[in-house]
Motif scaffolding. Sequence first.
Motif, mmCIF file in Angstrom:
data_model
loop_
_atom_site.group_PDB
_atom_site.id
_atom_site.type_symbol
_atom_site.label_atom_id
_atom_site.label_comp_id
_atom_site.label_asym_id
_atom_site.label_seq_id
_atom_site.Cartn_x
_atom_site.Cartn_y
_atom_site.Cartn_z
ATOM 1 N N ALA A 96 10.430 24.915 -9.168
ATOM 2 C CA ALA A 96 10.038 26.433 -8.909
ATOM 3 C C ALA A 96 9.592 26.284 -7.186
ATOM 4 N N ALA A 97 8.780 25.213 -7.034
ATOM 5 C CA ALA A 97 8.454 25.063 -5.732
ATOM 6 C C ALA A 97 9.225 24.792 -4.699
ATOM 7 N N TYR A 98 10.247 24.009 -5.007
ATOM 8 C CA TYR A 98 11.401 23.475 -4.140
ATOM 9 C C TYR A 98 12.301 25.056 -4.031
ATOM 10 N N ALA A 99 12.428 25.870 -5.033
ATOM 11 C CA ALA A 99 13.261 27.071 -4.893
ATOM 12 C C ALA A 99 12.516 27.913 -3.723
ATOM 13 N N LYS A 100 11.248 28.191 -3.865
ATOM 14 C CA LYS A 100 10.616 28.914 -2.957
ATOM 15 C C LYS A 100 10.502 28.507 -1.513
ATOM 16 N N ALA A 101 10.406 27.231 -1.378
ATOM 17 C CA ALA A 101 10.420 26.774 -0.033
ATOM 18 C C ALA A 101 11.926 26.657 0.568
ATOM 19 N N THR A 102 12.830 26.662 0.009
ATOM 20 C CA THR A 102 14.185 26.663 0.390
ATOM 21 C C THR A 102 14.947 28.036 0.389
ATOM 22 N N GLY A 103 14.289 29.025 -0.346
ATOM 23 C CA GLY A 103 14.864 30.350 -0.163
ATOM 24 C C GLY A 103 14.886 31.120 1.076
ATOM 25 N N LYS A 104 15.464 32.051 1.180
ATOM 26 C CA LYS A 104 15.640 33.017 2.216
ATOM 27 C C LYS A 104 14.277 33.535 2.660
ATOM 28 N N PRO A 105 13.929 33.404 3.963
ATOM 29 C CA PRO A 105 12.471 33.808 4.202
ATOM 30 C C PRO A 105 12.183 35.362 3.956
ATOM 31 N N LEU A 106 13.364 36.383 4.175
ATOM 32 C CA LEU A 106 13.317 37.700 3.862
ATOM 33 C C LEU A 106 12.880 37.894 2.251
ATOM 34 N N LYS A 107 13.438 37.135 1.372
ATOM 35 C CA LYS A 107 13.321 37.165 -0.029
ATOM 36 C C LYS A 107 11.811 37.033 -0.161
ATOM 37 N N SER A 108 11.420 35.719 0.505
ATOM 38 C CA SER A 108 9.794 35.316 0.247
ATOM 39 C C SER A 108 8.992 36.380 0.701
ATOM 40 N N SER A 139 7.580 15.025 -3.239
ATOM 41 C CA SER A 139 8.841 14.333 -3.569
ATOM 42 C C SER A 139 9.985 14.206 -2.677
ATOM 43 N N GLY A 140 9.376 14.513 -1.689
ATOM 44 C CA GLY A 140 10.359 14.407 -0.269
ATOM 45 C C GLY A 140 11.473 15.522 -0.561
ATOM 46 N N ARG A 141 11.459 16.561 -1.410
ATOM 47 C CA ARG A 141 12.542 17.470 -1.549
ATOM 48 C C ARG A 141 12.634 18.725 -0.622
ATOM 49 N N ILE A 142 11.545 18.782 0.251
ATOM 50 C CA ILE A 142 11.287 19.752 1.657
ATOM 51 C C ILE A 142 10.705 19.246 2.651
ATOM 52 N N THR A 143 10.714 19.527 3.605
ATOM 53 C CA THR A 143 10.170 19.247 4.974
ATOM 54 C C THR A 143 8.779 20.032 4.954
ATOM 55 N N PHE A 192 -2.328 16.341 -7.992
ATOM 56 C CA PHE A 192 -2.891 15.521 -9.190
ATOM 57 C C PHE A 192 -1.984 15.108 -10.218
ATOM 58 N N TYR A 193 -1.035 16.427 -10.716
ATOM 59 C CA TYR A 193 -0.327 16.366 -11.737
ATOM 60 C C TYR A 193 0.893 15.601 -11.381
ATOM 61 N N TRP A 194 1.243 15.919 -10.196
ATOM 62 C CA TRP A 194 2.628 15.200 -9.432
ATOM 63 C C TRP A 194 2.359 13.746 -9.578
ATOM 64 N N THR A 195 1.020 13.291 -9.177
ATOM 65 C CA THR A 195 0.673 11.843 -9.097
ATOM 66 C C THR A 195 0.689 11.303 -10.676
ATOM 67 N N ILE A 196 0.464 12.208 -11.815
ATOM 68 C CA ILE A 196 0.459 11.314 -13.157
ATOM 69 C C ILE A 196 1.828 11.304 -13.439
ATOM 70 N N PHE A 197 2.723 12.402 -13.442
ATOM 71 C CA PHE A 197 4.158 12.272 -13.992
ATOM 72 C C PHE A 197 5.028 11.472 -12.785
ATOM 73 N N HIS A 198 4.854 11.146 -11.739
ATOM 74 C CA HIS A 198 5.643 10.407 -10.902
ATOM 75 C C HIS A 198 5.238 8.967 -10.871
ATOM 76 N N TYR A 199 3.869 8.773 -11.106
ATOM 77 C CA TYR A 199 3.463 7.238 -10.847
ATOM 78 C C TYR A 199 2.921 6.666 -12.097
ATOM 79 N N VAL A 200 1.956 7.312 -12.630
ATOM 80 C CA VAL A 200 1.457 6.906 -13.978
ATOM 81 C C VAL A 200 2.423 6.834 -14.964
ATOM 82 N N GLU A 201 3.215 7.969 -15.319
ATOM 83 C CA GLU A 201 4.195 7.933 -16.061
ATOM 84 C C GLU A 201 5.429 8.262 -15.387
#
Length: 282
Positions: free
Chosen positions: A8-20, A89-93, A260-269
């Motif tokens: 959802a975060a990726y979709a927001k950041a890469t969507g059209k600015p007018l839509k946001s 995650s490196g999916r957006i700048t 916090f949760y990104w760290t858990i699910f990308h590194y811890v698990e």
Amino acid sequence: MAQAAEDAAYAKATGKPLKSFLLGLTAGGYIALGFVFYITSQVGASSVAWSGGPRILGGIVFATGLVLVVLTGAELFTSSTLTLTARASGRITWGQLLGNWGTVYVANFLGALTIVALVYVAGTWHNAHGGWGAVVLNTSQAKLQHTFLQAFTLGVLCNLMVCLAVWAGYSGRTTTDKILAVTMPIALFVAAGFEHSVANMFMVPLGLLIKETAGADFWRDAGLNQANYADLTWPDFLLHNLAPVTLGNIVGGGIMIGIFYWTIFHYVEKPSPESEQQVPRA
């Protein structure tokens, strides 16, 4: 849930600015309407023996605002802080992240001010012999009494709960699920007096407008003295409330929940190679 939040975060950041921007306008308006509901629930609350009761009720009805945001797909700055997960995650700048934040923040402010104008022109603040407007003034005044550190910390605590509510909402499969997941965390932050930047974009400007334009009849009917609100000013709001609360919201939501949760699910698990999906990287 972690993957859904990041997607959802990726979709927001890469969507059209007018839509946001347009979705940000609606989010600012919905949160403002939640505060309209809250104010209405607090009229006469000072006469109630159990002061916690009205605050809990106010928190529950205020949650209407975030429920509308979640169900309609509106873009709210406080929950958009979760785009830090897509950046991690490196999916957006950084440019995409900050561009999205700026667009949504400005749109939220304009959406909230739209409801300020409508409520003011409608004369809602005269309800209950000025009691409705008195709640606005007293609540706005109280928000400007915090030190910078207090406002920042209250902002951290607030968006901790808001982003927990949004995160929990990703677990819902039906409208009812999402409403239940969102309501109680939001009720908690409102009842406890935590600080939400977008909500304040409605409450304090409305208080400022009432303070500067109300006639003698309003002050008489409400039993208030205009001089007692001398420190309710735009500079105090922007510098001593909105700025620290916004920074606190970023830390509470983006870091304490998102990272916090990104760290858990990308590194811890870490996901297994078989389940790991290929994602575009910026």
